[in-house]
Write a protein that holds these residues in place. Sequence first.
Motif, PDB file in Angstrom:
ATOM      1  N   MET A   1       0.846  -1.174   0.000  1.00 21.71           N
ATOM      2  CA  MET A   1       0.000   0.000   0.000  1.00 21.71           C
ATOM      3  C   MET A   1       0.892   1.237   0.000  1.00 21.71           C
ATOM      4  O   MET A   1       1.830   1.308   0.783  1.00 21.71           O
ATOM      5  N   PRO A   2       0.594   2.230  -0.841  1.00 16.48           N
ATOM      6  CA  PRO A   2       1.380   3.457  -0.830  1.00 16.48           C
ATOM      7  C   PRO A   2       1.325   4.158   0.529  1.00 16.48           C
ATOM      8  O   PRO A   2       0.279   4.215   1.175  1.00 16.48           O
ATOM      9  N   LYS A   3       2.464   4.674   0.938  1.00 15.00           N
ATOM     10  CA  LYS A   3       2.601   5.338   2.236  1.00 15.00           C
ATOM     11  C   LYS A   3       2.853   6.820   1.994  1.00 15.00           C
ATOM     12  O   LYS A   3       3.586   7.187   1.078  1.00 15.00           O
ATOM     13  N   PHE A   4       2.260   7.675   2.842  1.00 17.21           N
ATOM     14  CA  PHE A   4       2.381   9.123   2.695  1.00 17.21           C
ATOM     15  C   PHE A   4       2.700   9.771   4.033  1.00 17.21           C
ATOM     16  O   PHE A   4       2.190   9.356   5.075  1.00 17.21           O
ATOM     17  N   LEU A   5       3.520  10.811   3.967  1.00 15.41           N
ATOM     18  CA  LEU A   5       3.743  11.699   5.101  1.00 15.41           C
ATOM     19  C   LEU A   5       2.853  12.906   4.891  1.00 15.41           C
ATOM     20  O   LEU A   5       2.921  13.556   3.841  1.00 15.41           O
ATOM     21  N   ILE A   6       2.009  13.197   5.862  1.00 13.38           N
ATOM     22  CA  ILE A   6       1.143  14.366   5.800  1.00 13.38           C
ATOM     23  C   ILE A   6       1.642  15.361   6.843  1.00 13.38           C
ATOM     24  O   ILE A   6       1.807  15.016   8.015  1.00 13.38           O
ATOM     25  N   GLN A   7       1.907  16.579   6.394  1.00 18.00           N
ATOM     26  CA  GLN A   7       2.302  17.654   7.291  1.00 18.00           C
ATOM     27  C   GLN A   7       1.227  18.719   7.205  1.00 18.00           C
ATOM     28  O   GLN A   7       0.798  19.079   6.102  1.00 18.00           O
ATOM     29  N   ALA A   8       0.783  19.201   8.356  1.00 15.16           N
ATOM     30  CA  ALA A   8      -0.337  20.137   8.370  1.00 15.16           C
ATOM     31  C   ALA A   8      -0.111  21.258   9.372  1.00 15.16           C
ATOM     32  O   ALA A   8       0.530  21.060  10.403  1.00 15.16           O
ATOM     33  N   ALA A   9      -0.659  22.410   9.042  1.00 11.43           N
ATOM     34  CA  ALA A   9      -0.661  23.565   9.935  1.00 11.43           C
ATOM     35  C   ALA A   9      -2.109  24.021  10.087  1.00 11.43           C
ATOM     36  O   ALA A   9      -2.810  24.216   9.089  1.00 11.43           O
ATOM     37  N   TYR A  10      -2.539  24.148  11.326  1.00 10.91           N
ATOM     38  CA  TYR A  10      -3.900  24.606  11.584  1.00 10.91           C
ATOM     39  C   TYR A  10      -4.040  26.089  11.275  1.00 10.91           C
ATOM     40  O   TYR A  10      -3.145  26.881  11.557  1.00 10.91           O
ATOM     41  N   THR A  11      -5.167  26.459  10.693  1.00  8.08           N
ATOM     42  CA  THR A  11      -5.534  27.861  10.560  1.00  8.08           C
ATOM     43  C   THR A  11      -6.070  28.306  11.923  1.00  8.08           C
ATOM     44  O   THR A  11      -6.307  27.469  12.806  1.00  8.08           O
ATOM     45  N   PRO A  12      -6.288  29.605  12.128  1.00 11.71           N
ATOM     46  CA  PRO A  12      -6.865  30.025  13.416  1.00 11.71           C
ATOM     47  C   PRO A  12      -8.191  29.314  13.736  1.00 11.71           C
ATOM     48  O   PRO A  12      -8.418  28.895  14.877  1.00 11.71           O
ATOM     49  N   GLU A  13      -9.037  29.143  12.739  1.00 11.53           N
ATOM     50  CA  GLU A  13     -10.312  28.446  12.982  1.00 11.53           C
ATOM     51  C   GLU A  13     -10.079  26.979  13.330  1.00 11.53           C
ATOM     52  O   GLU A  13     -10.747  26.426  14.202  1.00 11.53           O
ATOM     53  N   GLY A  14      -9.149  26.345  12.640  1.00 12.74           N
ATOM     54  CA  GLY A  14      -8.825  24.956  12.942  1.00 12.74           C
ATOM     55  C   GLY A  14      -8.264  24.797  14.340  1.00 12.74           C
ATOM     56  O   GLY A  14      -8.569  23.824  15.044  1.00 12.74           O
ATOM     57  N   THR A  15      -7.441  25.750  14.763  1.00 13.13           N
ATOM     58  CA  THR A  15      -6.877  25.706  16.112  1.00 13.13           C
ATOM     59  C   THR A  15      -7.977  25.830  17.158  1.00 13.13           C
ATOM     60  O   THR A  15      -7.953  25.135  18.185  1.00 13.13           O
ATOM     61  N   LYS A  16      -8.961  26.688  16.916  1.00  7.99           N
ATOM     62  CA  LYS A  16     -10.094  26.798  17.846  1.00  7.99           C
ATOM     63  C   LYS A  16     -10.817  25.464  17.965  1.00  7.99           C
ATOM     64  O   LYS A  16     -11.188  25.040  19.061  1.00  7.99           O
ATOM     65  N   GLY A  17     -11.007  24.780  16.837  1.00  3.86           N
ATOM     66  CA  GLY A  17     -11.648  23.469  16.862  1.00  3.86           C
ATOM     67  C   GLY A  17     -10.827  22.450  17.631  1.00  3.86           C
ATOM     68  O   GLY A  17     -11.372  21.638  18.387  1.00  3.86           O
TER      69      GLY A  17
END
Length: 106
Positions: A1-17
């Motif tokens: 199965m293909p493997k992926f690295l996901i890197q993410a940064a929350y937006t201000p709204e995402g951080t509130k969530g």
Amino acid sequence: MPKFLIQAAYTPEGTKGLLEEGAGGRRAAVDEVVTGLGGTVEAMYFAFGEDDLMCIVDFPDPVSMAAVSLRVKASGALRTRATALLTVEEIDEAARRQVSFRPPGA
């Protein structure tokens, strides 16, 4: 199965969530979306700095990764990037393949 690295940064709204739901709630949401497409979550870590979240996931195919990426980006809660990860054996196989290539100006 293909493997992926996901890197993410929350937006201000995402951080509130995240603050309201907690890290455990976000882990459950990630597990749900990944397993719903036939994948698995190998690892999930929170960080601070340029990226807030890093995951290593396996999907049955790259289209599944693209589907998740599109949906997550459309939410506006995260800015993400996904990197396909290859094993040592896959790179060895790639190195053995004959590729005809002419560099620019050559």
